[in-house]
Design an enzyme around this catalytic site. Structure first.
Site, PDB file in Angstrom:
ATOM      1  N   ASP A 201       8.853 -17.982  14.011  1.00 51.07           N
ATOM      2  CA  ASP A 201       9.779 -16.881  14.792  1.00 51.07           C
ATOM      3  C   ASP A 201       9.494 -16.973  16.767  1.00 51.07           C
ATOM      4  O   ASP A 201       8.690 -17.682  16.558  1.00 51.07           O
ATOM      5  CB  ASP A 201       9.089 -15.725  14.032  1.00 51.07           C
ATOM      6  CG  ASP A 201       7.764 -14.831  14.374  1.00 51.07           C
ATOM      7  OD1 ASP A 201       7.013 -15.414  15.192  1.00 51.07           O
ATOM      8  OD2 ASP A 201       7.497 -13.883  13.219  1.00 51.07           O
ATOM      9  N   ALA A 202       9.756 -16.125  16.915  1.00 50.01           N
ATOM     10  CA  ALA A 202       9.726 -16.189  18.504  1.00 50.01           C
ATOM     11  C   ALA A 202       8.057 -16.569  18.451  1.00 50.01           C
ATOM     12  O   ALA A 202       8.028 -16.353  20.025  1.00 50.01           O
ATOM     13  CB  ALA A 202      10.399 -15.251  19.529  1.00 50.01           C
TER      14      ALA A 202
END
Length: 144
Positions: A16-17
């Protein structure tokens, strides 16, 4: 009781980010572990489907312990927790490659159904194979 060990490398798209593995990927890796376990004991899911049977997921549980990150090699440990006439449960642990740090622990429960989605007993020949690799039936209905 049989345990299968499969390995996967975390791809960049799996993160994810924040740079850690996105939570739903562990469920995908449970499927890899389950498929490899079944293949290793001689139960091919494609053959089950040809015979008119499916093993849809009815329950999934995943406890996140530590974050895994890009490019790590993960070890997926899979074993059967129980086998009933029409359902079975697999337990999973996803660890680092050496098996020292656990990232996730969980399980999936599957029902045996026909193509028409009717719950039925597992085919006898498959049930016999699965029971050889499962713990004794005494604790079969426990969730943990």
């Amino acid at each position: 009781m049989k345990k299968n060990i499969a390995k996967v490398r975390v791809m960049y798209a799996d993160t994810d980010a924040m740079g850690i593995v996105y939570h739903t990927n562990y469920i995908k890796w449970f499927e890899i572990g389950r498929s490899e376990f079944l293949r290793e004991i001689g139960v091919l899911y494609s053959r089950m489907e040809e015979e008119g049977f499916n093993l849809p997921l009815t329950e999934v549980y995943c406890q996140y312990l530590l974050p895994a990150v890009y490019d790590q090699i993960l070890r997926i440990e899979t074993e059967i927790a129980y086998v009933n006439r029409a359902s079975l449960r697999f337990n999973y642990r996803i660890l680092d490659e050496q098996g020292e740090k656990a990232f996730v622990e969980g399980y999936t429960i599957h029902a045996c159904t026909t193509r028409e989605k009717k719950i039925v007993r597992l085919p006898k020949h498959i049930l016999e194979i699965l029971r050889v690799h499962a713990p004794p039936e005494e604790g079969a209905r426990r969730n943990s």
